[in-house]
Design an enzyme around this catalytic site. Structure first.
Site, PDB file in Angstrom:
ATOM      1  N   CYS A 300       0.798  -1.233   0.000  1.00 55.50           N
ATOM      2  CA  CYS A 300       0.000   0.000   0.000  1.00 55.50           C
ATOM      3  C   CYS A 300       0.831   1.284   0.000  1.00 55.50           C
ATOM      4  CB  CYS A 300      -0.923   0.004   1.214  1.00 55.50           C
ATOM      5  SG  CYS A 300      -2.051  -1.391   1.210  1.00 55.50           S
TER       6      CYS A 300
HETATM    7  N1  LIG Z   1      -2.686  -6.146   2.046  1.00 55.42           N
HETATM    8  C1  LIG Z   1      -3.147  -5.108   2.722  1.00 55.42           C
HETATM    9  O1  LIG Z   1      -2.812  -4.922   3.898  1.00 55.42           O
HETATM   10  C2  LIG Z   1      -4.124  -4.119   2.090  1.00 55.42           C
HETATM   11  C3  LIG Z   1      -4.746  -3.184   2.911  1.00 55.42           C
HETATM   12  C4  LIG Z   1      -5.661  -2.306   2.363  1.00 55.42           C
HETATM   13  C5  LIG Z   1      -5.918  -2.334   1.000  1.00 55.42           C
HETATM   14  N2  LIG Z   1      -5.288  -3.242   0.197  1.00 55.42           N
HETATM   15  C6  LIG Z   1      -5.646  -3.232  -1.212  1.00 55.42           C
HETATM   16  O2  LIG Z   1      -6.480  -4.356  -1.484  1.00 55.42           O
HETATM   17  C7  LIG Z   1      -6.235  -4.856  -2.803  1.00 55.42           C
HETATM   18  C8  LIG Z   1      -5.860  -6.316  -2.734  1.00 55.42           C
HETATM   19  O3  LIG Z   1      -4.665  -6.436  -1.991  1.00 55.42           O
HETATM   20  P1  LIG Z   1      -4.177  -7.796  -1.358  1.00 55.42           P
HETATM   21  O4  LIG Z   1      -3.097  -7.426  -0.414  1.00 55.42           O
HETATM   22  O5  LIG Z   1      -5.318  -8.600  -0.870  1.00 55.42           O
HETATM   23  O6  LIG Z   1      -3.575  -8.498  -2.676  1.00 55.42           O
HETATM   24  P2  LIG Z   1      -3.132 -10.033  -2.819  1.00 55.42           P
HETATM   25  O7  LIG Z   1      -2.121 -10.063  -3.899  1.00 55.42           O
HETATM   26  O8  LIG Z   1      -2.808 -10.617  -1.483  1.00 55.42           O
HETATM   27  O9  LIG Z   1      -4.452 -10.766  -3.303  1.00 55.42           O
HETATM   28  C9  LIG Z   1      -5.035 -10.536  -4.528  1.00 55.42           C
HETATM   29  C10 LIG Z   1      -5.715 -11.804  -4.985  1.00 55.42           C
HETATM   30  O10 LIG Z   1      -6.365 -11.516  -6.212  1.00 55.42           O
HETATM   31  C11 LIG Z   1      -6.174 -12.619  -7.091  1.00 55.42           C
HETATM   32  N3  LIG Z   1      -6.354 -12.136  -8.446  1.00 55.42           N
HETATM   33  C12 LIG Z   1      -5.523 -11.427  -9.232  1.00 55.42           C
HETATM   34  N4  LIG Z   1      -6.111 -11.129 -10.408  1.00 55.42           N
HETATM   35  C13 LIG Z   1      -7.329 -11.681 -10.362  1.00 55.42           C
HETATM   36  C14 LIG Z   1      -8.410 -11.708 -11.273  1.00 55.42           C
HETATM   37  N5  LIG Z   1      -8.322 -11.140 -12.467  1.00 55.42           N
HETATM   38  N6  LIG Z   1      -9.525 -12.354 -10.887  1.00 55.42           N
HETATM   39  C15 LIG Z   1      -9.591 -12.955  -9.675  1.00 55.42           C
HETATM   40  N7  LIG Z   1      -8.614 -12.943  -8.768  1.00 55.42           N
HETATM   41  C16 LIG Z   1      -7.499 -12.313  -9.119  1.00 55.42           C
HETATM   42  C17 LIG Z   1      -4.779 -13.122  -6.777  1.00 55.42           C
HETATM   43  O11 LIG Z   1      -4.610 -14.458  -7.197  1.00 55.42           O
HETATM   44  C18 LIG Z   1      -4.751 -12.967  -5.254  1.00 55.42           C
HETATM   45  O12 LIG Z   1      -5.243 -14.124  -4.622  1.00 55.42           O
HETATM   46  C19 LIG Z   1      -5.148  -3.966  -3.384  1.00 55.42           C
HETATM   47  O13 LIG Z   1      -5.748  -2.933  -4.098  1.00 55.42           O
HETATM   48  C20 LIG Z   1      -4.473  -3.396  -2.160  1.00 55.42           C
HETATM   49  O14 LIG Z   1      -3.874  -2.143  -2.421  1.00 55.42           O
HETATM   50  C21 LIG Z   1      -4.395  -4.149   0.718  1.00 55.42           C
END
Ligand SMILES: NC(=O)c1ccc[n+]([C@@H]2O[C@H](COP(=O)([O-])OP(=O)(O)OC[C@H]3O[C@@H](n4cnc5c(N)ncnc54)[C@H](O)[C@@H]3O)[C@@H](O)[C@H]2O)c1
Length: 468
Positions: A300
């Site tokens: 992030c």
């Molecule tokens: N990790 C954090 O602490 C956090 C906190 C707040 C916001 N976010 C935001 O949340 C969002 C997700 O982050 P995350 O950390 O969970 O990411 P991540 O990489 O852990 O998980 C994303 C998931 O999406 C899947 N994916 C990718 N493309 C796909 C598609 N086309 N269809 C279906 N699934 C698909 C991946 O296989 C993965 O399992 C991002 O925008 C991030 O900025 C993350």
């Protein structure tokens, strides 16, 4: 009947239940009202990563049937076997939800037909030119669009620039479904707030900001989240909700840059910035502590602010704070490497040919998430200067494939024992995991460069610990 939000804009409500309620009343409605809507009993969550998996479990626990959709077959298989793939989430939580029939996973996006709402939690990285890459969002939109039906709610949770939901995602969904957003289906944005590694942080307890394309979209999204989250914070649009998340992350980035800059300045003045912050945080108002480090990490803070920088150009605006913070924070690994060289020099050693152990690979303490970790940059920079490098991280036994640091894939954490650790010329603490024994580090390592103040409580030999 209408509800007025903090900024004075209006929400249309469904009926008498809203009469005379003050701003925030929607929260109580969602949480406590015994007439909680009977609908929204089955949803899909797309992207079962750090955000999507805990959110799925929270909805499942709250009595909502969750279908997790992901393109990664290994995650789908793990869920069906009741096995976790994220350190701070227990396998038992997944197994219980699956056994109770509340949680299942699939790669078949056509199953969106079966649910009343879809929540999208896919990655939003930067591309090679450090511009927003919303292709995961648009790919998801294209995959679900043909299966949308009348009345379904689509909520985006991925962090992104204002306009993604009501321009980019809306366009893809309308094109692929031949339905009209805000008329045939509902569309909303609700940013995720996660504090990985903080055991006190529970999905249900973190207030949820929700903005809809129309007041009816917002109401529908509030009803959905009200089933699983205690406090809902409605805002007047998707764009306000998107901008809220960016403000939160920019706030962190800018404040971390401030203490990083002061760290360098105070060190030159012989003042320990950590001691200064500990003293300053005793002020009971108007101060919030942020801590310096070897650079920004995680999915992030190093990325999201630049989503706004990019979008700002469309409006002929500059984001000077964001860019300055980025400049200061991204200069930290070079500063730390400089300190390693000074510390070695003090022992009449050169960095070239020295064996350096990086302690901590994950980007923050007590998690196994190594995305954007500044430790990778430290490994690269130390290696480029001729050092022999290795790492120890109790939470990352082996470096898996990453988007940007493929060269390190397959490297293994060195074992934690006297013989191994004392064989290094210096240990560089880049992440302060609780699971590392710093007293043993002091006993075994001849020289320690500490970027996290992890050695503050440990007695060490004179000149053994250098802060950086
Ligand atoms: N990790 C954090 O602490 C956090 C906190 C707040 C916001 N976010 C935001 O949340 C969002 C997700 O982050 P995350 O950390 O969970 O990411 P991540 O990489 O852990 O998980 C994303 C998931 O999406 C899947 N994916 C990718 N493309 C796909 C598609 N086309 N269809 C279906 N699934 C698909 C991946 O296989 C993965 O399992 C991002 O925008 C991030 O900025 C993350």
């Amino acid at each position: 009947m209408h509800l007025r939000t903090e900024n004075g804009s209006l929400f249309a409500s469904g009926g008498q239940a809203w009469r005379g309620r003050k701003p925030g009343a929607m929260n109580r409605y969602c949480l406590n009202d015994r007439r909680k809507p009977k609908h929204m009993t089955s949803i899909a969550i797309v992207g079962l990563g750090y955000v999507g998996l805990p959110l799925s479990l929270q909805f499942a626990r709250s009595g909502v049937k969750v279908l997790g959709l992901d393109i990664d077959p290994s995650k789908i298989e793990a869920i069906h076997s009741g096995r976790t793939y994220i350190k701070h989430i227990d396998s038992s939580a997944i197994a219980e939800a699956v056994k109770a029939g509340q949680f299942s996973a699939s790669a078949d996006f056509a199953r969106v037909k079966e649910v009343e709402a879809v929540i999208i939690c896919v990655p939003t990285p930067l591309n090679k030119n450090r511009e927003p890459d919303i292709s995961y969002i648009t790919a998801t939109g294209a995959a679900i669009a043909p299966h949308l039906h009348q009345g379904i709610l689509v909520v985006l949770e991925s962090t992104t620039y204002p306009g993604t939901t009501d321009e980019d995602l809306l366009g893809v969904l309308e094109k692929g479904s031949k339905l009209k957003a805000g008329v045939d289906f509902h569309l909303a944005f609700s940013p995720e707030r996660e504090d990985p590694g903080n055991p006190a942080s529970k999905v249900a307890k973190i207030p949820k900001v929700v903005g809809g394309l129309t007041p009816a979209c917002a109401k529908k999204a509030c009803e959905l989240y009200g089933k699983a989250i205690e406090q809902i914070v409605p805002v007047s649009s998707c764009r306000v909700a998107e901008a809220t998340k960016l403000l939160e992350n920019i706030f962190r980035s800018v404040n971390i840059a401030l203490v990083n800059e002061l760290k360098v300045l105070y060190a030159a003045m012989g003042i320990d910035v950590w001691e200064v912050i500990h003293a300053a945080k005793t002020k009971p108002f108007g101060f919030m502590p942020f801590y310096p480090g070897p650079g920004l990490g995680g999915h992030c803070i190093p990325i999201d602010p630049f989503y706004l920088t990019w979008k700002a150009r469309e409006y002929g605006q500059n984001t000077r704070f964001i860019e300055l913070a980025g400049e200061v924070n991204s200069s930290m690994p070079s500063y730390v490497v400089q300190r390693v060289m000074e510390a070695l020099n003090d022992l009449q050693k050169s960095l070239k040919g020295s064996k350096i152990l990086l302690v901590g690979l994950a980007y923050k303490a007590d998690v196994d998430d190594m995305r954007e970790s500044p430790t990778f940059i430290l490994l690269d920079q130390l290696k480029a200067r001729g050092a022999e490098v290795a790492y120890h991280d109790p939470h990352v036994p082996i470096i898996g494939p990453t988007r940007e640091h493929m060269a390190w894939a397959g490297f293994k954490s060195v074992p934690w024992n006297k013989e191994t650790i004392s064989g290094f010329d210096a240990a560089l603490i880049s992440t302060a995991h609780k699971a590392v024994n710093y007293a043993e580090l002091a006993a075994w390592a001849p020289l320690i460069i500490d970027t996290r103040n992890a050695m503050v409580q440990v007695s060490a030999k004179p000149s053994q610990v250098w802060k950086a």
